[in-house]
Design a protein around this motif. Structure first.
Motif, PDB file in Angstrom:
ATOM      1  N   ASN A 170      54.830  43.002  31.000  1.00 48.63           N
ATOM      2  CA  ASN A 170      55.012  42.163  32.181  1.00 48.63           C
ATOM      3  C   ASN A 170      54.449  42.756  33.476  1.00 48.63           C
ATOM      4  N   ASN A 171      54.217  44.036  33.487  1.00 49.79           N
ATOM      5  CA  ASN A 171      53.718  44.665  34.717  1.00 49.79           C
ATOM      6  C   ASN A 171      52.785  45.828  34.357  1.00 49.79           C
ATOM      7  N   PRO A 172      51.617  45.511  33.734  1.00 48.12           N
ATOM      8  CA  PRO A 172      50.734  46.566  33.228  1.00 48.12           C
ATOM      9  C   PRO A 172      50.029  47.319  34.355  1.00 48.12           C
ATOM     10  N   ALA A 173      49.611  48.529  34.025  1.00 49.12           N
ATOM     11  CA  ALA A 173      48.781  49.302  34.958  1.00 49.12           C
ATOM     12  C   ALA A 173      47.373  48.736  34.953  1.00 49.12           C
ATOM     13  N   LEU A 174      46.812  48.602  36.129  1.00 48.55           N
ATOM     14  CA  LEU A 174      45.480  48.014  36.252  1.00 48.55           C
ATOM     15  C   LEU A 174      44.400  49.083  36.154  1.00 48.55           C
ATOM     16  N   ARG A 175      43.211  48.631  35.764  1.00 46.30           N
ATOM     17  CA  ARG A 175      42.068  49.509  35.628  1.00 46.30           C
ATOM     18  C   ARG A 175      40.944  49.060  36.551  1.00 46.30           C
ATOM     19  N   ASN A 176      39.974  49.928  36.676  1.00 53.74           N
ATOM     20  CA  ASN A 176      38.851  49.619  37.552  1.00 53.74           C
ATOM     21  C   ASN A 176      38.131  48.354  37.078  1.00 53.74           C
ATOM     22  N   ASN A 177      37.817  47.478  38.028  1.00 51.64           N
ATOM     23  CA  ASN A 177      37.086  46.223  37.810  1.00 51.64           C
ATOM     24  C   ASN A 177      37.898  45.163  37.068  1.00 51.64           C
ATOM     25  N   ASP A 178      39.224  45.322  36.969  1.00 48.67           N
ATOM     26  CA  ASP A 178      40.058  44.233  36.438  1.00 48.67           C
ATOM     27  C   ASP A 178      39.995  43.032  37.375  1.00 48.67           C
TER      28      ASP A 178
END
Length: 488
Positions: free
Chosen positions: A446-454
């Protein structure tokens, strides 16, 4: 009275004989004078045929050989040796009265005693002093784990190098060198070779200067390759005065979970990664050797799922057998173990693997380390107050990114779910819907860690979709009424 007369007669008799024939002259000095004469100064200024201020080679260590120029003196006979003497190709010097004397392969002290023995036939108790005026070209060799192995001629040395000085002359010891097992191969007069063990680790740890062997002409220094990396002494060896030259950049390769994999040129000093996907910029000059973390910084920093516990350094020593060194950078972060951040050498390859099952706490901590990028780019589009690209810290949760974009547009946004679009390293694109709960902690569902260029897409609410569709349907009609009003 008669005893005194006999003593005076004896002295007079010796004086007369010494003036008649040099073969009966006395070259004898008192014990005190002998002691003072034998303590020679290391300053060549005592020799009028050399430049003042130059320093002599260590008289005990230097071995005479063809090409050396020496000056001889005999106490009490200042006119016996009227010139300097050059050691001939056959290793001899040709001297007055006694002819050729072999001095090759002998130290200056031994040569003095040998020549003195020859002059006993002509002088009583001759005392010979030899001073090295001009040393021959000394050839030394070094092989194994140094930057530039090969032969090194030392012309007219004022001091023959020690083991550490020759290593420095050869560009320094590589990081693969086993400095505790160095061998010096020394040729002997009988044609055989002597092998001398040198432990420079003992020199570093205990200050044992006897390990820094004074070399001789034709010596070869052999530095073997270490079989294992000694992490406990890694910093000590890395900072040694005879380690690799630190002023030159080195070429390495880095692959795996970094933003800019591939070959890189690492220069001395630290790097600073501001944005994910960009090369690290030089931050500060340094005299330290480049390390693993500096290479990662130069390659754009680690990705969110990098396994920094199992970073691998593949090294190719001079013996041709590749070595694999496992580096645990997590120990560097948690325990401050700087020995894990090993120094690199030219040709190293760094492999940063992908981690499995990282906890939320570990992900958060990885985002703040010095060899992670300072920011990543995430594009938030759709029904938010400030749509567009936002710069956030690596591994920032989705909820935090939404707030950075100003939050939902209260009138239009669907606040129950968003769409996350991600470009994978293999070139594929994944797309998933995520139910939004702003109260949720960091978690993959429900609250994932984001990555570059998401890319985060915030859709419209149902009521907004209906209103927008009606507006689109009625738009042509309202446009016609507008034209009708203009015409009539």
């Amino acid at each position: 009275m008669s005893t005194m007369i006999r003593s005076l007669q004896t002295i007079a008799f010796i004086t007369i004989l010494s003036t008649m024939s040099p073969s009966l002259a006395m070259a004898e000095i008192s014990p005190k004078e002998k002691l003072n004469s034998s303590i020679r100064s290391n300053s060549i200024a005592q020799n009028p045929n050399t430049q003042a201020g130059d320093t002599l080679i260590n008289q005990q260590a230097y071995i005479l050989g063809p090409g050396d120029e020496i000056q001889l003196t005999m106490f009490g006979q200042p006119n016996l040796f009227t010139t300097n003497y050059r050691v001939l190709v056959d290793g001899t010097v040709s001297l007055p009265l006694i002819g050729r004397v072999l001095v090759k392969g002998r130290s200056i002290g031994i040569a003095e005693r040998e020549i003195a023995k020859r002059y006993i036939r002509f002088y009583r108790r001759p005392f010979i002093t030899i001073v090295l005026v001009d040393a021959r070209v000394v050839t030394l060799a070094i092989s194994g784990e140094v930057r530039h192995p090969g032969t090194y001629p030392v012309e007219s040395p004022t001091q023959i190098p020690t083991v550490t000085q020759l290593i420095q002359l050869a560009g320094g010891a590589s990081q693969s060198a086993d400095i505790s097992q160095i061998k010096v191969r020394r040729p002997q007069e009988n044609g055989k070779e002597q092998f001398i063990s040198v432990n420079l680790l003992q020199l570093l740890q205990e200050g044992d200067l006897s390990q820094n062997l004074q070399l001789r002409d034709k010596d070869t220094v052999i530095i073997p390759t270490t079989t294992t990396v000694d992490f406990s002494n890694a910093l000590l060896i890395r900072n040694a005065s005879f380690s690799s030259d630190r002023s030159e950049p080195i070429n390495i390769a880095i692959i795996g979970e970094v933003y800019r994999p591939g070959p890189h040129t690492i220069r001395p000093g630290s790097a600073d990664v501001q944005e994910a996907g960009t090369l690290g910029n030089a931050k500060a000059a340094s005299t330290e050797l480049p390390t693993v973390t500096q290479a990662i910084q130069t390659a754009g920093g680690i990705k969110p799922e990098a396994d920094i516990r199992q970073v691998k350094v593949i090294r190719r020593p001079h013996n041709g057998n590749p070595q694999e060194i496992i580096v645990n950078l997590w120990e560097l972060l948690k325990a401050g173990d700087l020995s894990q951040d090993i120094a690199l050498q030219a040709g190293d390859t760094i492999v940063v693997p992908k981690a499995v099952g990282l906890s939320a706490a570990e992900l958060t901590e990885l985002s703040t380390i010095s060899f992670a990028p300072a920011t990543i780019d995430v594009n938030v589009v759709g029904e938010v107050k400030r749509p567009g690209i936002i710069k956030i810290q690596p591994n920032t949760p989705l909820n935090t990114a939404m707030l950075a974009a100003g939050g939902f547009d209260d009138r239009r946004a669907n606040k129950s779910k968003v769409k996350l679009i991600r470009l994978n390293p293999d070139g594929t694109v994944t797309q998933r819907e995520i139910k939004i709960d702003l109260e949720q902690p960091l978690n993959e569902e429900n609250n994932p860690a984001l990555r570059n260029n998401d890319v985060v897409v915030v859709g419209r609410s149902g009521l907004t979709k209906v209103g927008d569709n009606l507006r689109n349907i009625l738009a042509p009609i309202t446009s016609s009424f507008g034209i009708f009003r203009i015409l009539f």
